[in-house]
Design a protein around this motif. Structure first.
Motif, PDB file in Angstrom:
ATOM      1  N   SER A  55       0.940  -1.194   0.148  1.00 34.19           N
ATOM      2  CA  SER A  55      -0.057  -0.137   0.101  1.00 34.19           C
ATOM      3  C   SER A  55       0.957   1.218  -0.031  1.00 34.19           C
ATOM      4  O   SER A  55       1.878   1.232   0.761  1.00 34.19           O
ATOM      5  N   VAL A  56       0.616   2.287  -0.741  1.00 37.89           N
ATOM      6  CA  VAL A  56       1.209   3.358  -0.822  1.00 37.89           C
ATOM      7  C   VAL A  56       0.253   4.681  -0.776  1.00 37.89           C
ATOM      8  O   VAL A  56      -0.636   4.625  -1.534  1.00 37.89           O
ATOM      9  N   SER A  57       0.544   5.548   0.082  1.00 37.01           N
ATOM     10  CA  SER A  57      -0.092   6.622   0.327  1.00 37.01           C
ATOM     11  C   SER A  57       0.601   8.015   0.047  1.00 37.01           C
ATOM     12  O   SER A  57       1.879   7.895   0.352  1.00 37.01           O
ATOM     13  N   ALA A  58      -0.061   9.156  -0.421  1.00 33.48           N
ATOM     14  CA  ALA A  58       0.771  10.370  -0.912  1.00 33.48           C
ATOM     15  C   ALA A  58       0.195  11.392  -0.568  1.00 33.48           C
ATOM     16  O   ALA A  58      -1.159  11.514  -0.729  1.00 33.48           O
ATOM     17  N   PHE A  59       0.815  12.390  -0.236  1.00 33.20           N
ATOM     18  CA  PHE A  59       0.356  13.775   0.057  1.00 33.20           C
ATOM     19  C   PHE A  59       0.946  14.795  -1.157  1.00 33.20           C
ATOM     20  O   PHE A  59       2.231  14.789  -1.028  1.00 33.20           O
ATOM     21  N   ASP A  60       0.202  15.192  -2.267  1.00 36.67           N
ATOM     22  CA  ASP A  60       0.754  16.330  -3.175  1.00 36.67           C
ATOM     23  C   ASP A  60       0.501  17.415  -2.918  1.00 36.67           C
ATOM     24  O   ASP A  60      -0.714  18.003  -2.868  1.00 36.67           O
ATOM     25  N   GLN A  61       1.208  18.257  -2.494  1.00 32.69           N
ATOM     26  CA  GLN A  61       0.888  19.790  -1.921  1.00 32.69           C
ATOM     27  C   GLN A  61       1.525  20.795  -2.962  1.00 32.69           C
ATOM     28  O   GLN A  61       2.675  20.844  -3.246  1.00 32.69           O
ATOM     29  N   ASN A  62       0.763  21.805  -3.389  1.00 26.07           N
ATOM     30  CA  ASN A  62       1.092  22.831  -4.220  1.00 26.07           C
ATOM     31  C   ASN A  62       0.739  24.322  -3.313  1.00 26.07           C
ATOM     32  O   ASN A  62      -0.538  24.471  -2.955  1.00 26.07           O
ATOM     33  N   THR A  63       1.727  25.057  -3.157  1.00 28.78           N
ATOM     34  CA  THR A  63       1.566  26.282  -2.325  1.00 28.78           C
ATOM     35  C   THR A  63       2.277  27.416  -2.734  1.00 28.78           C
ATOM     36  O   THR A  63       3.339  27.392  -3.261  1.00 28.78           O
ATOM     37  N   PHE A  64       1.386  28.769  -2.953  1.00 34.78           N
ATOM     38  CA  PHE A  64       1.905  29.776  -3.515  1.00 34.78           C
ATOM     39  C   PHE A  64       1.845  30.916  -2.630  1.00 34.78           C
ATOM     40  O   PHE A  64       0.768  31.003  -1.943  1.00 34.78           O
ATOM     41  N   ASP A  65       2.978  31.641  -2.339  1.00 37.22           N
ATOM     42  CA  ASP A  65       2.936  32.566  -1.161  1.00 37.22           C
ATOM     43  C   ASP A  65       3.299  33.929  -1.803  1.00 37.22           C
ATOM     44  O   ASP A  65       4.429  34.171  -2.328  1.00 37.22           O
ATOM     45  N   LYS A  66       2.493  35.144  -1.743  1.00 38.61           N
ATOM     46  CA  LYS A  66       3.125  36.443  -2.282  1.00 38.61           C
ATOM     47  C   LYS A  66       2.861  37.282  -1.073  1.00 38.61           C
ATOM     48  O   LYS A  66       1.624  37.457  -0.706  1.00 38.61           O
ATOM     49  N   VAL A  91      -4.746  13.949  -1.316  1.00 36.46           N
ATOM     50  CA  VAL A  91      -4.537  12.779  -0.405  1.00 36.46           C
ATOM     51  C   VAL A  91      -4.563  11.730  -1.408  1.00 36.46           C
ATOM     52  O   VAL A  91      -5.887  11.421  -1.808  1.00 36.46           O
ATOM     53  N   MET A  92      -3.566  10.809  -1.887  1.00 35.99           N
ATOM     54  CA  MET A  92      -3.738   9.750  -2.547  1.00 35.99           C
ATOM     55  C   MET A  92      -3.618   8.241  -1.841  1.00 35.99           C
ATOM     56  O   MET A  92      -2.818   8.190  -1.155  1.00 35.99           O
ATOM     57  N   ASN A  93      -4.361   7.261  -2.391  1.00 33.73           N
ATOM     58  CA  ASN A  93      -4.137   5.892  -1.776  1.00 33.73           C
ATOM     59  C   ASN A  93      -4.031   4.927  -2.950  1.00 33.73           C
ATOM     60  O   ASN A  93      -5.083   4.806  -3.697  1.00 33.73           O
ATOM     61  N   ASN A  94      -2.987   4.535  -3.074  1.00 33.16           N
ATOM     62  CA  ASN A  94      -2.676   3.485  -4.435  1.00 33.16           C
ATOM     63  C   ASN A  94      -3.118   4.288  -5.559  1.00 33.16           C
ATOM     64  O   ASN A  94      -3.654   3.688  -6.560  1.00 33.16           O
ATOM     65  N   ASN A  95      -2.604   5.623  -5.652  1.00 28.54           N
ATOM     66  CA  ASN A  95      -2.841   6.385  -6.802  1.00 28.54           C
ATOM     67  C   ASN A  95      -4.311   6.898  -7.157  1.00 28.54           C
ATOM     68  O   ASN A  95      -4.498   6.972  -8.474  1.00 28.54           O
ATOM     69  N   VAL A  96      -5.132   6.605  -6.107  1.00 29.80           N
ATOM     70  CA  VAL A  96      -6.421   6.929  -6.258  1.00 29.80           C
ATOM     71  C   VAL A  96      -6.672   8.226  -5.338  1.00 29.80           C
ATOM     72  O   VAL A  96      -6.387   8.064  -4.190  1.00 29.80           O
TER      73      VAL A  96
END
Length: 438
Positions: free
Chosen positions: A282-293, A336-341
């Motif tokens: 099992s693979v869990s993933a957190f993919d985060q994009n942040t922009f600060d101005k 938040v991804m679980n097994n690419n879902v």
């Protein structure tokens, strides 16, 4: 199991470079001016002064081609090219040749050296020096002996943090952010000297036990009205600019002076962070994009008067202020991804605005008792620092799989602060010898 990945640009690590200067009799040359110039354009990189053993150090110098120049009264000027590659931290010994004077054609000039050594401090003469043109105070500090400045504008002295920065002998009472902005705004045209005090005496407050850097601003000595106006513009991803006048009026008895500076600058970060967690298959993933101005507006102003009662007594009044505002907006999306879902998402928005005000009033008197250096000084100070920062957070959560329903979290934070400082002091200075003061 957690995996993290870091991509780093590969550059040569800056090093400290050491050298020693002697004369032909192999005797140490004390308090000689040593400057390191860029070989390509002769721009000043760092300045140093030799100690009692003739030794000097350039801190944090990256690999490259440079020119070393040495100047000392009684010796001929010396220069040599040097290539630094991160391994030759100890330079070859530099031997100075005694200077010769043609008595029939001798011309006496009163030009100050770039660096002067005094009993209790090292002085960098900014006015009319090679480090003057088009630089900010922060740029000049980076080149000064024993001073280091990191990427966030924090100043250290001989490797020690917590340095006390003073203007005309008075504490600034500024936060680190406001102090960094002030160092970026002050132009070399406004500066006279920088006093570097590594071992503060009892004359100074205990707050400067890591060292003191005292910035001496110009006070025009010529009679009449004079002034200057400066402006600057820079273009990176966003523009920044500054402008302001510096005015002075002097008579035989009175010196009036004042200045104003406005600076606007932008700050931004664009980050992408991917974190993966493995648990068997099992693979869990957190993919985060942040922009600060953020946009920062900073205003500095000062006004003062010196009244010369006679050759021994001078009374002065000084007012100095700083007004800084900051507006910041940060948006962040996390998947938040679980097994690419895709499982759920979080959208966060943070808006903040801050206002920082600093006002300082000073009344001072100087009594120069005699020409030997005996002196009595007195100061009364009042300072008020106000800080008001507001934060507003909004987080929206969306779940792909029911029965979890979307929801929103709202948070608000208010952080006001007021600091008032009142102080008075008197100092007496009595020279005991050429190398010691009481």
């Amino acid at each position: 199991m957690v995996f993290s990945f870091t991509i780093t640009s590969l550059f040569a690590r800056p090093d400290d470079v050491h050298g020693v200067i002697t004369d032909k009799q192999n005797k140490s040359v004390e308090f000689a001016n040593v400057v390191l110039l860029n070989a390509n354009d002769s721009a000043l990189v760092k300045a140093a002064i030799t100690d009692e053993s003739g030794k000097f150090t350039f801190e944090g110098i990256p690999a490259g081609n440079y020119i070393i120049m040495v100047a000392q009264i009684g010796f001929e000027k010396y220069s040599m090219p040097v290539t630094l590659n991160g391994t030759n931290k100890d330079l070859p010994a530099i031997v100075l040749q005694s200077g010769t004077v043609n008595l029939k054609e001798t011309t006496v000039s009163a030009m100050r050296p770039l660096i002067e050594h005094h009993i209790d401090k090292t002085v960098v003469n900014v006015e009319n020096s090679i480090i003057n043109a088009g630089s900010t105070l922060l740029d000049i500090l980076k080149r000064s002996p024993g001073v280091s400045v990191d990427g966030d504008g924090n100043v250290s002295l001989k490797g020690k943090q917590g340095v006390l920065i003073m203007l005309d002998g008075k504490p600034t009472y500024l936060s680190q952010t406001d102090l960094t902005n002030l160092l970026k705004q002050l132009r070399s045209d406004d500066l006279s000297q920088i006093e570097i005090i590594t071992n503060p005496s009892a004359k100074y407050d205990a707050a400067g036990n890591s060292g003191i850097i005292n910035i001496r601003l110009k006070k025009k000595q010529n009679l009449g009205f004079n002034g200057s106006f400066h402006t600057s513009f820079g273009q990176g991803f966003y523009p920044d600019f500054s402008f302001g006048p510096n005015l002075n009026y002097r008579t035989e008895k009175v010196n009036l002076f004042g200045s104003y500076n406005f600076w606007r600058g932008y700050y931004f970060e664009d980050n992408h962070l991917l974190r993966k967690f493995h648990d068997g298959e099992s693979v869990s993933a957190f993919d985060q994009n942040t922009f600060d101005k953020a946009v920062n507006d900073n205003q500095n102003y000062r006004a003062g008067v010196d009244y010369f009662i006679n050759s021994k007594h001078t009374t002065g009044f000084l007012f100095r202020g700083n007004l800084s505002t900051n507006e910041d907006k940060t948006t962040s999306t996390t998947e938040v991804m679980n097994n690419n879902v895709l499982d759920s998402t979080y959208n966060t928005e943070n808006k903040s605005n801050g206002k920082y005000t600093n006002l300082t009033f000073n009344i001072n008197h100087v009594f120069r008792i005699d020409t030997a250096g005996r002196e009595l000084t007195a100061d009364i100070d009042f300072a008020q620092y106000e800080n008001s920062t507001n934060f507003n957070f909004r987080t929206n959560h969306f779940s792909i799989n029911p029965p979890n329903l979307p929801y929103t979290i709202l948070e608000k934070s208010l952080q006001p602060a007021t600091i008032t400082i009142k102080s008075g002091k008197a100092d007496y200075t009595h020279p005991l010898s050429k190398t010691m003061k009481f």
